[in-house]
Design an enzyme around this catalytic site. Structure first.
Site, PDB file in Angstrom:
ATOM      1  N   ASN A  92      23.118  73.656  26.532  1.00 57.32           N
ATOM      2  CA  ASN A  92      23.503  72.660  27.525  1.00 57.32           C
ATOM      3  C   ASN A  92      22.225  72.153  28.191  1.00 57.32           C
ATOM      4  O   ASN A  92      21.630  72.848  29.002  1.00 57.32           O
ATOM      5  CB  ASN A  92      24.433  73.319  28.558  1.00 57.32           C
ATOM      6  CG  ASN A  92      24.790  72.377  29.696  1.00 57.32           C
ATOM      7  OD1 ASN A  92      24.490  71.181  29.649  1.00 57.32           O
ATOM      8  ND2 ASN A  92      25.432  72.918  30.720  1.00 57.32           N
ATOM      9  N   TRP A  93      21.834  70.952  27.815  1.00 56.83           N
ATOM     10  CA  TRP A  93      20.563  70.410  28.327  1.00 56.83           C
ATOM     11  C   TRP A  93      20.685  69.960  29.783  1.00 56.83           C
ATOM     12  O   TRP A  93      19.689  69.638  30.416  1.00 56.83           O
ATOM     13  CB  TRP A  93      20.095  69.232  27.457  1.00 56.83           C
ATOM     14  CG  TRP A  93      19.716  69.600  26.058  1.00 56.83           C
ATOM     15  CD1 TRP A  93      19.882  70.815  25.428  1.00 56.83           C
ATOM     16  CD2 TRP A  93      19.082  68.742  25.090  1.00 56.83           C
ATOM     17  NE1 TRP A  93      19.413  70.753  24.144  1.00 56.83           N
ATOM     18  CE2 TRP A  93      18.908  69.492  23.901  1.00 56.83           C
ATOM     19  CE3 TRP A  93      18.656  67.406  25.103  1.00 56.83           C
ATOM     20  CZ2 TRP A  93      18.331  68.964  22.754  1.00 56.83           C
ATOM     21  CZ3 TRP A  93      18.079  66.877  23.959  1.00 56.83           C
ATOM     22  CH2 TRP A  93      17.909  67.644  22.799  1.00 56.83           C
ATOM     23  N   LYS A  94      21.898  69.860  30.278  1.00 59.30           N
ATOM     24  CA  LYS A  94      22.143  69.388  31.653  1.00 59.30           C
ATOM     25  C   LYS A  94      21.456  68.026  31.856  1.00 59.30           C
ATOM     26  O   LYS A  94      21.343  67.254  30.905  1.00 59.30           O
ATOM     27  CB  LYS A  94      21.700  70.439  32.671  1.00 59.30           C
ATOM     28  CG  LYS A  94      22.327  71.816  32.371  1.00 59.30           C
ATOM     29  CD  LYS A  94      22.185  72.811  33.475  1.00 59.30           C
ATOM     30  CE  LYS A  94      22.838  74.126  33.073  1.00 59.30           C
ATOM     31  NZ  LYS A  94      22.839  75.131  34.121  1.00 59.30           N
TER      32      LYS A  94
ATOM     33  N   HIS B 187      32.159  72.750  33.762  1.00 57.15           N
ATOM     34  CA  HIS B 187      30.971  73.533  34.116  1.00 57.15           C
ATOM     35  C   HIS B 187      30.955  73.749  35.638  1.00 57.15           C
ATOM     36  O   HIS B 187      31.356  72.864  36.398  1.00 57.15           O
ATOM     37  CB  HIS B 187      29.710  72.792  33.665  1.00 57.15           C
ATOM     38  CG  HIS B 187      28.490  73.657  33.738  1.00 57.15           C
ATOM     39  ND1 HIS B 187      27.830  73.899  34.921  1.00 57.15           N
ATOM     40  CD2 HIS B 187      27.847  74.372  32.781  1.00 57.15           C
ATOM     41  CE1 HIS B 187      26.822  74.729  34.683  1.00 57.15           C
ATOM     42  NE2 HIS B 187      26.802  75.027  33.393  1.00 57.15           N
TER      43      HIS B 187
ATOM     44  N   GLU C   5      28.681  73.528  37.709  1.00 63.09           N
ATOM     45  CA  GLU C   5      27.946  72.488  38.440  1.00 63.09           C
ATOM     46  C   GLU C   5      28.836  71.269  38.682  1.00 63.09           C
ATOM     47  O   GLU C   5      28.736  70.598  39.708  1.00 63.09           O
ATOM     48  CB  GLU C   5      26.666  72.115  37.670  1.00 63.09           C
ATOM     49  CG  GLU C   5      25.625  73.217  37.799  1.00 63.09           C
ATOM     50  CD  GLU C   5      24.718  73.382  36.590  1.00 63.09           C
ATOM     51  OE1 GLU C   5      24.644  72.477  35.756  1.00 63.09           O
ATOM     52  OE2 GLU C   5      24.078  74.463  36.493  1.00 63.09           O
TER      53      GLU C   5
ATOM     54  N   GLU D 220      30.692  81.924  32.608  1.00 63.30           N
ATOM     55  CA  GLU D 220      29.384  81.719  33.225  1.00 63.30           C
ATOM     56  C   GLU D 220      29.462  82.119  34.698  1.00 63.30           C
ATOM     57  O   GLU D 220      29.883  81.308  35.540  1.00 63.30           O
ATOM     58  CB  GLU D 220      28.967  80.251  33.132  1.00 63.30           C
ATOM     59  CG  GLU D 220      28.811  79.738  31.723  1.00 63.30           C
ATOM     60  CD  GLU D 220      27.865  78.548  31.664  1.00 63.30           C
ATOM     61  OE1 GLU D 220      26.887  78.625  30.914  1.00 63.30           O
ATOM     62  OE2 GLU D 220      28.087  77.546  32.376  1.00 63.30           O
TER      63      GLU D 220
ATOM     64  N   GLY E 121      20.787  79.801  35.992  1.00 61.02           N
ATOM     65  CA  GLY E 121      19.495  79.284  36.439  1.00 61.02           C
ATOM     66  C   GLY E 121      18.760  80.214  37.391  1.00 61.02           C
ATOM     67  O   GLY E 121      17.784  79.814  38.020  1.00 61.02           O
TER      68      GLY E 121
ATOM     69  N   SER F 258      21.528  82.464  32.354  1.00 60.84           N
ATOM     70  CA  SER F 258      20.202  83.046  32.103  1.00 60.84           C
ATOM     71  C   SER F 258      20.106  83.760  30.757  1.00 60.84           C
ATOM     72  O   SER F 258      19.459  84.798  30.644  1.00 60.84           O
ATOM     73  CB  SER F 258      19.790  83.975  33.248  1.00 60.84           C
ATOM     74  OG  SER F 258      19.685  83.242  34.454  1.00 60.84           O
TER      75      SER F 258
ATOM     76  N   GLY G  66      21.425  77.311  29.085  1.00 59.26           N
ATOM     77  CA  GLY G  66      20.894  76.184  29.851  1.00 59.26           C
ATOM     78  C   GLY G  66      19.397  76.044  29.631  1.00 59.26           C
ATOM     79  O   GLY G  66      18.936  75.540  28.601  1.00 59.26           O
TER      80      GLY G  66
END
Ligand code: 13P
Length: 251
Positions: free
Chosen positions: A8-10, A94, A96, A166, A172, A212, A233
């Site tokens: 997931n490149w975000k 997600h 986020e 997650e 992160g 992570s 990520g």
């Protein structure tokens, strides 16, 4: 079951950086076809990068979807658009998006059903906050998210779903859940799926871990019986590290 490793490149990479990353990754994972390897770049790069992935075995994933087919929904992207740009998978719910963009279990559910209608494979994300974990509400929180996110799903459709666990406190932060912590939650999710769906399908449903994940912890995570892959990520932005994750060796 065939593992799923998704990057997931975000909101990272411009087009040139995306091209460089895909070209490097393509070479590094060439011939490594025992794993489903998926990348989720930003929307703006999907179409171009899809062409670069042709024949590589790496599949394209979007980071979100809107449930309507088309119309006056400024800023949104439909399933049809994603498919026509080359996507086979889509990340939904997600943390986020739940945290910053008002996603709820109900919108997640609408998106999961919409993705399936378009033949896209949802990677549905769930996970508890640190407060929920410390209040011993992890299993309750996660199971409620899974149940609501998958409401109205037919038994056979489950086969196309991956559930990504997650824990928010591990995203992160460099603070990975221990393999035992992750396995406990994955096992509970699997148990819930057995209550809700046909057993043969549940056996084939991938429950992947995110938070992570790195080259140096993937091997122990993948050794757990109910960890069927990873949603990565930060480490998916480095071709060599992501390739190392794709080439995990369970220990
Ligand atoms: P990190 O691997 O950077 O912790 O992110 C995990 C994640 O949110 C993947 O969707």
């Amino acid at each position: 079951m065939r593992p799923l490793i998704a990057g997931n490149w975000k909101m990272n990479t411009d087009l040139k950086q995306g091209v460089d990353l895909v070209l490097a990754l393509r070479d590094l994972v060439k011939g490594h076809d025992s794993v489903d390897c998926v990348i989720a770049p930003p929307f703006t790069a999907i179409h171009h990068l899809s062409h670069l992935l042709a024949g590589s075995g790496i599949e394209m994933c979007a980071q979100d979807i809107f449930w309507e087919k088309s119309g006056a929904y400024t800023g949104e992207i439909s399933g049809e658009m994603l498919v026509s740009a080359g996507c086979r998978h889509v990340i939904i719910g997600h943390s986020e998006r739940r945290q910053f963009f008002g996603e709820t279990d109900e919108t997640v559910n609408k998106k999961v059903l919409a993705a399936l209608r378009h033949g896209l494979k949802p990677i549905m994300c769930v996970g508890e906050s640190l407060d929920e974990r410390e209040a011993n509400k992890t299993i309750q929180t996660v199971c409620s998210q899974v149940k609501k996110g998958l409401a109205g799903l037919s038994g056979t459709a489950l086969r196309d779903i991956a559930v990504a666990y997650e824990p928010i406190w591990a995203i992160g932060t460099g603070r990975t859940a221990t393999p035992q912590q992750a396995e406990e939650v994955h096992n509970s999710i699997r148990g819930l799926l057995y209550e809700l769906f046909d057993g043969a399908t549940v056996k084939e449903t991938r429950i992947i871990y995110g938070g992570s994940v790195k080259g140096d912890n993937i091997d122990v995570l993948m050794a757990q019986p109910n960890i069927d892959g990873a949603l990565v990520g930060g480490a998916s932005l480095k071709a060599d590290e992501f390739a190392r994750i794709v080439k995990f060796q369970p220990v």
